[in-house]
Design a protein around this motif. Sequence first.
Motif, PDB file in Angstrom:
ATOM      1  N   ARG A 112       0.852  -1.181   0.000  1.00 58.87           N
ATOM      2  CA  ARG A 112       0.000   0.000   0.000  1.00 58.87           C
ATOM      3  C   ARG A 112       0.891   1.236   0.000  1.00 58.87           C
ATOM      4  NH1 ARG A 112      -4.549  -1.607   4.642  1.00 58.87           N
ATOM      5  NH2 ARG A 112      -4.876  -3.722   3.849  1.00 58.87           N
ATOM      6  N   GLU A 114       1.092   4.125   1.269  1.00 57.25           N
ATOM      7  CA  GLU A 114       0.688   5.101   2.275  1.00 57.25           C
ATOM      8  C   GLU A 114       1.933   5.799   2.822  1.00 57.25           C
ATOM      9  OE1 GLU A 114      -1.957   3.387   5.117  1.00 57.25           O
ATOM     10  OE2 GLU A 114      -1.172   1.387   4.879  1.00 57.25           O
ATOM     11  N   ARG A 120       3.780   1.454   9.957  1.00 62.87           N
ATOM     12  CA  ARG A 120       3.117   1.578   8.656  1.00 62.87           C
ATOM     13  C   ARG A 120       4.168   1.512   7.560  1.00 62.87           C
ATOM     14  NH1 ARG A 120      -1.862   2.469   7.894  1.00 62.87           N
ATOM     15  NH2 ARG A 120      -2.503   3.616   9.730  1.00 62.87           N
ATOM     16  N   PHE A 121       4.115   0.443   6.802  1.00 61.22           N
ATOM     17  CA  PHE A 121       5.097   0.236   5.741  1.00 61.22           C
ATOM     18  C   PHE A 121       4.368   0.119   4.415  1.00 61.22           C
ATOM     19  CE2 PHE A 121       6.392  -1.744   9.710  1.00 61.22           C
ATOM     20  CZ  PHE A 121       7.537  -1.007   9.980  1.00 61.22           C
ATOM     21  N   GLN A 126       0.786  -9.871   5.936  1.00 61.84           N
ATOM     22  CA  GLN A 126      -0.484 -10.216   6.589  1.00 61.84           C
ATOM     23  C   GLN A 126      -0.645 -11.731   6.642  1.00 61.84           C
ATOM     24  OE1 GLN A 126      -3.795  -8.275   4.611  1.00 61.84           O
ATOM     25  NE2 GLN A 126      -3.615  -6.472   5.916  1.00 61.84           N
ATOM     26  N   ARG A 254     -15.190  -0.313   9.896  1.00 62.44           N
ATOM     27  CA  ARG A 254     -13.969  -0.725   9.236  1.00 62.44           C
ATOM     28  C   ARG A 254     -13.892  -0.074   7.873  1.00 62.44           C
ATOM     29  NH1 ARG A 254     -10.102  -2.741  10.298  1.00 62.44           N
ATOM     30  NH2 ARG A 254     -10.068  -4.394   8.770  1.00 62.44           N
ATOM     31  N   ALA A 276      -3.801  -0.868  15.455  1.00 62.79           N
ATOM     32  CA  ALA A 276      -4.548  -2.065  15.061  1.00 62.79           C
ATOM     33  C   ALA A 276      -3.598  -3.198  14.678  1.00 62.79           C
ATOM     34  CB  ALA A 276      -5.479  -1.749  13.902  1.00 62.79           C
ATOM     35  N   ARG A 306       3.257  -5.439  12.823  1.00 62.64           N
ATOM     36  CA  ARG A 306       2.844  -4.825  14.096  1.00 62.64           C
ATOM     37  C   ARG A 306       2.876  -5.843  15.238  1.00 62.64           C
ATOM     38  NH1 ARG A 306      -2.059  -0.797  12.145  1.00 62.64           N
ATOM     39  NH2 ARG A 306      -0.838   0.158  10.464  1.00 62.64           N
TER      40      ARG A 306
HETATM   41  P1  ATP Z   1      -5.042   1.083   9.679  1.00 59.95           P
HETATM   42  O1  ATP Z   1      -6.289   1.636  10.270  1.00 59.95           O
HETATM   43  O2  ATP Z   1      -3.904   0.971  10.649  1.00 59.95           O
HETATM   44  O3  ATP Z   1      -4.661   1.754   8.402  1.00 59.95           O
HETATM   45  P2  ATP Z   1      -6.370  -0.890   8.114  1.00 59.95           P
HETATM   46  O4  ATP Z   1      -7.765  -0.844   8.554  1.00 59.95           O
HETATM   47  O5  ATP Z   1      -5.969  -0.198   6.858  1.00 59.95           O
HETATM   48  O6  ATP Z   1      -5.388  -0.432   9.309  1.00 59.95           O
HETATM   49  P3  ATP Z   1      -6.568  -3.650   7.366  1.00 59.95           P
HETATM   50  O7  ATP Z   1      -6.743  -3.374   5.939  1.00 59.95           O
HETATM   51  O8  ATP Z   1      -7.705  -4.094   8.166  1.00 59.95           O
HETATM   52  O9  ATP Z   1      -5.873  -2.396   8.063  1.00 59.95           O
HETATM   53  O10 ATP Z   1      -5.363  -4.683   7.558  1.00 59.95           O
HETATM   54  C1  ATP Z   1      -5.273  -5.546   8.677  1.00 59.95           C
HETATM   55  C2  ATP Z   1      -4.006  -5.305   9.465  1.00 59.95           C
HETATM   56  O11 ATP Z   1      -2.880  -5.140   8.622  1.00 59.95           O
HETATM   57  C3  ATP Z   1      -4.022  -4.023  10.274  1.00 59.95           C
HETATM   58  O12 ATP Z   1      -4.702  -4.213  11.484  1.00 59.95           O
HETATM   59  C4  ATP Z   1      -2.541  -3.786  10.490  1.00 59.95           C
HETATM   60  O13 ATP Z   1      -2.033  -4.556  11.570  1.00 59.95           O
HETATM   61  C5  ATP Z   1      -1.924  -4.296   9.217  1.00 59.95           C
HETATM   62  N1  ATP Z   1      -1.605  -3.176   8.318  1.00 59.95           N
HETATM   63  C6  ATP Z   1      -2.438  -2.472   7.513  1.00 59.95           C
HETATM   64  N2  ATP Z   1      -1.776  -1.533   6.814  1.00 59.95           N
HETATM   65  C7  ATP Z   1      -0.466  -1.665   7.187  1.00 59.95           C
HETATM   66  C8  ATP Z   1       0.754  -0.996   6.815  1.00 59.95           C
HETATM   67  N3  ATP Z   1       0.769  -0.036   5.892  1.00 59.95           N
HETATM   68  N4  ATP Z   1       1.920  -1.389   7.412  1.00 59.95           N
HETATM   69  C9  ATP Z   1       1.928  -2.378   8.331  1.00 59.95           C
HETATM   70  N5  ATP Z   1       0.829  -3.038   8.716  1.00 59.95           N
HETATM   71  C10 ATP Z   1      -0.356  -2.704   8.146  1.00 59.95           C
END
Ligand code: ATP
Length: 416
Positions: A112, A114, A120-121, A126, A254, A276, A306
């Motif tokens: 992603r 971001e 946040r990477f 996952q 969500r 999260a 995380r």
């Molecule tokens: P956040 O609110 O932190 O952006 P999200 O709702 O985008 O999370 P999900 O799409 O539900 O996250 O992804 C499930 C899990 O993946 C998250 O709870 C988090 O632990 C992890 N995750 C999501 N985005 C990232 C990221 N950019 N870097 C690291 N871990 C991530």
Amino acid sequence: MSVHSLRGFRDLLPPDSTRFAAIEAAAREVFALYGYQELRIPTIEMKELFVKSTGETTDIVEKEMYAFTDGGGREVAVRPEGTPGVVRAYIEQNLSQTGRNAKLFYIGNMFRAERPQAGRFREFEQIGAEHIGNAAPFADAETITMLVRLLEKAGLAACSVELNSLGCAECRKTYRQTLLDYLKQRAEMLCEPCRGRIERNPLRALDCKVDGPWLAEKAPKLTLCAACAEHFTRVQDLLKISGVPYNVNPNLVRGLDYYTRTVFEVRSSALGSQDAVCGGGRYDDLVKSMGGPAAPAIGWALGVDRLAMLLKDKPVADTSPAVFVVSAAAAAQDQAFRLLAAMRAGGVSADSSNFTLSLKSQMRSADKSGAAYALILGEDELKAGTVAIKPLKQAGDQQPVPFADAPSAITKLLEG
Ligand code: ATP
Ligand code: MG
């Protein structure tokens, strides 16, 4: 040219890589206990798959997707999450026809674009689970229980689950309008992206990082229809039976479009603002909307990066070799090489440095390796057909053993 990695992308070295592997191993163990099977999905899919399933108005699709046109002119994207690929595979491979429950897990990296920051990477791992084809609250309670047991197995003690229900399309129809009216009256208070998308999806504003917090307090709340309310109560009853602690959080929405009914998150304040660890929920309409059979489903995705951060103070498995083989004479080098092979064939982890280096240098490497024993081969050992065993972690003299007995002798020492 100086080579360097891209921002938001990183190298994982031990002990981090060891910790990731341990989390994956714990996950596999727990998945097996719950009857889940592994599905390996492609890293790249049609971009449209994510736009349609994750949702056009989500942050992932609007801002975060690595999408590009490939050499053949196809619009593709590097997966930002796993569920769309799993659902596509479920439909494409006719997994509803296998006669068994589609309880699938995946382990893989997601991408992603971001803003990189702590936790946040742009590439992250996952571990995800999807249970497709079961509408009953048992499936919700089972998958949430499995998640908590997995986190415990990985070493995260006492985590609590944030739980909410977003209702079904029916209960959301009236709510959507109520919320839209409310938001439209306060449009000037909303952030730019929210203002732009409320007409298309007013619920997204509730999950917005900027507007979500004040809307959670002030905006009208969803009322569940009788069937959804009953489902939500049952899920909670079953979680109690499982002994899984949860906290009903009416503000939990969500960020993905496809959720219906049960949604949940596991958070940890130890993570700071990216708190999260795992998120998931029911998606009863997604499979059908993607062209598949009417197959209600529920799933979650756990952020391994995380979770690894939360476990960073826990010891990881020792990856040092058990023995370190040293050649003390030029004539002994081939025998030392043979010994390495014999140790490994006997199930003993063995390493060496460069046999052509000095004895002193090889012994220094042996000490640094963390091995419990050095196995030394010099002129004398070569003549006698023996190997000298020297303890590295405790005092003690070198002891000779016949070459052929070295693996079993070491195994005995390690056990004793
Ligand atoms: P956040 O609110 O932190 O952006 P999200 O709702 O985008 O999370 P999900 O799409 O539900 O996250 O992804 C499930 C899990 O993946 C998250 O709870 C988090 O632990 C992890 N995750 C999501 N985005 C990232 C990221 N950019 N870097 C690291 N871990 C991530
Ligand atoms: Mg996000």
